[in-house]
Design a protein around this motif. Structure first.
Motif, PDB file in Angstrom:
ATOM      1  N   ILE A  31      -7.294   4.678   5.201  1.00 37.07           N
ATOM      2  CA  ILE A  31      -5.864   4.371   5.407  1.00 37.07           C
ATOM      3  C   ILE A  31      -5.049   5.239   4.462  1.00 37.07           C
ATOM      4  O   ILE A  31      -5.039   5.030   3.255  1.00 37.07           O
ATOM      5  N   SER A  32      -4.353   6.195   5.019  1.00 38.23           N
ATOM      6  CA  SER A  32      -3.735   7.214   4.157  1.00 38.23           C
ATOM      7  C   SER A  32      -2.478   6.739   3.449  1.00 38.23           C
ATOM      8  O   SER A  32      -2.144   7.242   2.379  1.00 38.23           O
ATOM      9  N   THR A  33      -1.778   5.802   4.026  1.00 36.92           N
ATOM     10  CA  THR A  33      -0.474   5.452   3.460  1.00 36.92           C
ATOM     11  C   THR A  33      -0.589   4.560   2.234  1.00 36.92           C
ATOM     12  O   THR A  33       0.358   4.450   1.450  1.00 36.92           O
ATOM     13  N   ASP A  34      -1.761   3.932   2.046  1.00 35.08           N
ATOM     14  CA  ASP A  34      -1.960   2.992   0.947  1.00 35.08           C
ATOM     15  C   ASP A  34      -2.796   3.659  -0.153  1.00 35.08           C
ATOM     16  O   ASP A  34      -3.970   3.967   0.055  1.00 35.08           O
ATOM     17  N   PRO A  35      -2.199   3.878  -1.320  1.00 35.91           N
ATOM     18  CA  PRO A  35      -2.915   4.588  -2.406  1.00 35.91           C
ATOM     19  C   PRO A  35      -4.232   3.907  -2.769  1.00 35.91           C
ATOM     20  O   PRO A  35      -5.155   4.574  -3.284  1.00 35.91           O
ATOM     21  N   ALA A  36      -4.366   2.626  -2.496  1.00 34.30           N
ATOM     22  CA  ALA A  36      -5.612   1.918  -2.824  1.00 34.30           C
ATOM     23  C   ALA A  36      -6.798   2.485  -2.044  1.00 34.30           C
ATOM     24  O   ALA A  36      -7.954   2.285  -2.432  1.00 34.30           O
ATOM     25  N   TYR A  37      -6.519   3.202  -0.963  1.00 35.31           N
ATOM     26  CA  TYR A  37      -7.595   3.730  -0.120  1.00 35.31           C
ATOM     27  C   TYR A  37      -7.812   5.232  -0.304  1.00 35.31           C
ATOM     28  O   TYR A  37      -8.446   5.871   0.521  1.00 35.31           O
ATOM     29  N   ALA A  38      -7.292   5.772  -1.405  1.00 38.63           N
ATOM     30  CA  ALA A  38      -7.403   7.223  -1.617  1.00 38.63           C
ATOM     31  C   ALA A  38      -8.860   7.673  -1.650  1.00 38.63           C
ATOM     32  O   ALA A  38      -9.225   8.703  -1.063  1.00 38.63           O
ATOM     33  N   ALA A  39      -9.715   6.893  -2.310  1.00 37.69           N
ATOM     34  CA  ALA A  39     -11.128   7.280  -2.403  1.00 37.69           C
ATOM     35  C   ALA A  39     -11.789   7.226  -1.025  1.00 37.69           C
ATOM     36  O   ALA A  39     -12.657   8.048  -0.706  1.00 37.69           O
ATOM     37  N   GLU A  40     -11.372   6.272  -0.202  1.00 39.82           N
ATOM     38  CA  GLU A  40     -11.927   6.177   1.151  1.00 39.82           C
ATOM     39  C   GLU A  40     -11.484   7.356   2.003  1.00 39.82           C
ATOM     40  O   GLU A  40     -12.227   7.832   2.864  1.00 39.82           O
ATOM     41  N   ALA A  65      -1.787  18.328  -2.583  1.00 35.19           N
ATOM     42  CA  ALA A  65      -1.057  17.388  -3.439  1.00 35.19           C
ATOM     43  C   ALA A  65      -1.336  15.948  -3.018  1.00 35.19           C
ATOM     44  O   ALA A  65      -1.191  15.022  -3.803  1.00 35.19           O
ATOM     45  N   GLY A  66      -1.765  15.765  -1.764  1.00 36.97           N
ATOM     46  CA  GLY A  66      -2.057  14.418  -1.274  1.00 36.97           C
ATOM     47  C   GLY A  66      -3.536  14.293  -0.961  1.00 36.97           C
ATOM     48  O   GLY A  66      -4.383  14.692  -1.748  1.00 36.97           O
ATOM     49  N   HIS A  67      -3.836  13.729   0.199  1.00 36.17           N
ATOM     50  CA  HIS A  67      -5.231  13.616   0.605  1.00 36.17           C
ATOM     51  C   HIS A  67      -5.742  14.999   1.025  1.00 36.17           C
ATOM     52  O   HIS A  67      -4.977  15.830   1.503  1.00 36.17           O
ATOM     53  N   GLY A 157      -5.585  14.575   6.434  1.00 34.79           N
ATOM     54  CA  GLY A 157      -5.727  13.167   6.091  1.00 34.79           C
ATOM     55  C   GLY A 157      -4.404  12.481   5.819  1.00 34.79           C
ATOM     56  O   GLY A 157      -4.354  11.424   5.176  1.00 34.79           O
ATOM     57  N   GLU A 158      -3.314  13.069   6.323  1.00 33.08           N
ATOM     58  CA  GLU A 158      -1.997  12.475   6.060  1.00 33.08           C
ATOM     59  C   GLU A 158      -1.127  12.380   7.316  1.00 33.08           C
ATOM     60  O   GLU A 158       0.085  12.237   7.211  1.00 33.08           O
ATOM     61  N   GLU A 159      -1.775  12.461   8.476  1.00 34.05           N
ATOM     62  CA  GLU A 159      -0.978  12.461   9.712  1.00 34.05           C
ATOM     63  C   GLU A 159      -0.223  11.147   9.876  1.00 34.05           C
ATOM     64  O   GLU A 159       0.906  11.131  10.350  1.00 34.05           O
ATOM     65  N   GLU A 160      -0.857  10.047   9.462  1.00 30.20           N
ATOM     66  CA  GLU A 160      -0.236   8.729   9.647  1.00 30.20           C
ATOM     67  C   GLU A 160       0.829   8.427   8.594  1.00 30.20           C
ATOM     68  O   GLU A 160       1.417   7.342   8.605  1.00 30.20           O
ATOM     69  N   CYS A 161       1.034   9.346   7.671  1.00 26.71           N
ATOM     70  CA  CYS A 161       2.116   9.133   6.705  1.00 26.71           C
ATOM     71  C   CYS A 161       3.009  10.368   6.608  1.00 26.71           C
ATOM     72  O   CYS A 161       3.585  10.659   5.560  1.00 26.71           O
ATOM     73  N   GLY A 162       3.145  11.078   7.720  1.00 30.30           N
ATOM     74  CA  GLY A 162       4.154  12.128   7.800  1.00 30.30           C
ATOM     75  C   GLY A 162       3.703  13.527   7.412  1.00 30.30           C
ATOM     76  O   GLY A 162       4.532  14.430   7.313  1.00 30.30           O
TER      77      GLY A 162
END
Lengths: 459, 459
Positions: A31-40, A65-67, A157-162
């Protein structure tokens, strides 16, 4: 030498194994939008890169800079190269209680209608769709020992958050990512039996403008009947934007709109899409679009003007007797063909300004826009892909336009200089972004077979 | 026998004592909206009742569900009776730091322009204005030993918070409060040299309606060009309400509007009120009202339609590409003469409904309204009061209409069957409801003298 039928046979024979691999991918809660799932998200990127390596591609997980972004490529010296784009991230799963089974424990079941489906977050969007392409590569490689074209795979890995990191990555990696044509598998079919190629995306222009009258809200008892009311002014301006035939009256609005070729319009007419069928599910029955255009033209190849939001004065409970100082409209204009966002923004500004009565001012927000993207109807790759899809599905694919902007496609055109074929196998009832997301097994299976045919045809 | 000049002389001679009594009244912080001041409100009521008793009236503090009402009356068998209405409560004083001196420590000072003023919360609204009447009673009583008419004084303590307890009190005390004419001293002069009588109050009709299209917000990319946009529909309907001459186009809207008599219109024309003068202070310069009506007619004797608020779709920061499911307008219509709120509400409903395109619904809130109040231009009491004011000020008073509704006046008409003369001596710069509220000494002094003349004339 092994032929196309052998490869398609390998897809059929390997379907269970393909589903097992897809299920492993679906188990990763990326889940890309939630930082808690960065490792996933990183784990999903690594899984995807390992899959590409397994297929014989030189694959890397690249930091941003992101996923991370996953890039894999073959370099066999084939005469042509395709760039495949997809994404490994998924939407959040809330509300979790509405899922029949846990979203990251894929479940394959046959429904009462005899159709088999795979349920999981990402089953369709976009892990399932990405796997139709990867499993097609696997079948081609396993049967023929090579791919018919060179392939670059780009998975973000960031399509769902823009896609915040993608434009910079694309610009920095332009040479590496350049190909003859781009392929995207993140769209839908026309219906469960009819494939589709999305050949046009309308562009978009966002703007917002505020009409101001008096320098403060006025008492409507004291000033009513004399003082300019900006809501009235805004209403008059917005009412003037469309004529009675649904046509936009802003001068020059249609200057750079191109007519679709007759054969495209004939093909659309043949689909027989009715207002009842298209609008019925949302409680409407009559199209408001340009009266001399078919419904498909109206929603795909014609520009539109929509007020997305409007406000002015008192909007709370009860009443407040004011003549407001200002009123605001938030507008989006869908652009087609050669329409230039800057030119249309200027035309709108002039249209509004010309209708301003005495004592009113208008201020515009910065207009923000992107041009429409159109695969040339005479593109040889489009024809080849269309023929390949027709052979697989037994029906001519529908060339559809999408109103939604997919910025990456514009960037492929503008930064990398190539057209994109958007071919996907999703269905309207896949519940993408919602609980109980699913992907039909038939879509996955025939989607994989479709890519085998398309890659062979593009060679 | 003592004559009018003797009474006026007593007003002049007693001015300092009058101011001292008013100052005592002003020292009581009777802020009605703040429960912390409930005891002060009662103290103000008791002060007022004691003042009335001192003047020879039979006075009582009457409990209500809220702050008490003060009623005082004479019963001398005079052939005529007037009901005087005012209020003893005041507005809050925030922001306190903007006051030059404490709001409940009255200060009388001469300004650089040579004019003397009394500064305090309530100096004008309404303690100062109430005291012009009470001090006139005092002068009449002290010089002639009696009043020219019987008087009932009604002072409420909730005017600044919506008069919640007054309608019930009025209904329950109708017989006791009935008089030949009501007098209210809570309005203003035309300018510092020209007195005014407010002879008409526009009525008001509040309503709110919502246009609904699709049963949910739609994606403007997918549906734009085909789906009905309720904001567009609402804009078209609102744009149709006024024609290019500022006239309301709702059928029947003007049916029950009466033309003001030619002499009234001539008097208004003679005032020469310009749009620059009226609208300039709020940043406007041109009236939007009916082109064939003078500005004073537009704001006083003509009905108006104003959208007080409007909203639909996305109104937050940035953009959201939706076609909203609904759009709402909050409307107030100012009514004049015989316009019936229910009839006008029905006409509006029909106007809107007739313009609804396919697939749209409209829902109206309960319409809430009150009729206009008009003192008949040929009222003998109006003529008498006007003549009395002219004699005091040396200028013919201006008969003005007020756009603001004063519900008590409608109740005097409907419940007690009497007309009201609204005669006040406030000025535009009195800073009523604001810091540094003041009342000009000249207004207080000549206001008191005016009431002496008016009461004598009404006898």
């Amino acid at each position: 030498m092994a032929g196309l039928d052998d490869v398609l046979g390998a897809v059929d024979a390997g379907l269970d194994a393909s589903l097992a691999r897809l299920s492993d991918f679906l188990r990763i809660p990326s889940i890309s939008t939630d930082p808690a799932y960065a490792a996933e998200c990183r784990r999903a990127a690594e899984f995807a890169a390992a899959t590409l390596t397994d297929l014989g591609l030189a694959a890397q997980v690249r930091d941003t800079a992101g996923h991370p972004v996953v890039v894999g490529r073959t370099d066999t010296g084939a005469p042509r190269r395709v760039l495949f784009y997809g994404h490994y991230d998924v939407q959040p799963v809330d509300p979790l209680e509405l899922w029949d089974t846990p979203p990251f424990e894929p479940r394959i079941t046959k429904g009462a209608d005899g159709k088999t489906r795979i349920f999981a977050r990402g089953a369709c969007d976009d892990k399932g769709q990405v796997f139709t392409f990867l499993e097609a590569l696997r079948a081609l490689k396993s049967v023929t020992g090579k791919l018919p074209v060179d392939v670059t795979v780009l998975l973000e890995g960031e399509e769902e958050c823009g896609s915040p990191s993608l434009p910079a990555f694309l610009a920095a990696s332009a040479d590496e990512l350049k190909a003859d044509v781009a392929l995207v598998c993140d769209t839908g079919m026309w219906d469960p039996e009819t494939p589709a190629i999305t050949t046009s995306l309308r562009g978009i222009l966002h703007t917002e403008f505020t009409i101001t009258g008096a320098d403060r809200d006025l008492h409507s008892g004291l000033f009513g009947g004399a003082a300019r009311n900006p809501i009235h002014v805004l209403s008059r301006i917005l009412a003037a934007v469309h004529d009675d035939n649904g046509r936009v009256t802003i001068p020059g609005f249609y200057d750079d709109v191109r007519e679709m070729p007759q054969e495209v319009r004939d093909a659309w007419d043949a689909l027989g899409l009715t207002a009842e069928a298209f609008l019925g599910p949302v409680g409407l029955s009559v199209s408001t679009g340009e009266k001399d255009r078919s419904l498909i033209e109206q929603i795909q190849s014609r520009p539109t003007f929509e007020v997305n939001g409007m406000y002015g004065g008192y909007t709370g409970q009860g009443s407040k007797t004011i003549i407001p100082s200002s009123a605001t409209a938030k507008v989006s204009i869908r652009l087609v063909a050669d329409q230039d966002p800057a030119k249309i923004a200027a035309a709108l500004k002039e249209f509004v300004t010309a209708r301003l009565p005495a004592d009113c001012k208008v201020s515009f927000s910065k207009a923000d826009g992107s041009r429409a993207v159109l695969v040339p109807p005479d593109s040889p790759d489009l024809a080849k892909a269309g023929k390949a899809l027709a052979e697989e599905w037994g029906r001519t694919p529908v060339a559809i336009g999408s109103g939604g902007s997919i910025p990456i496609v514009g960037q492929f055109r503008n930064v990398l200089g190539m057209d994109t074929l958007l071919i996907g196998f999703g269905l309207d009832d896949d519940r993408v972004h919602s609980p109980n997301e699913k992907y039909d097994l038939n879509c996955f299976h025939k989607g994989t077979r479709s890519w085998v045919r398309i890659l062979t045809a593009l060679a």
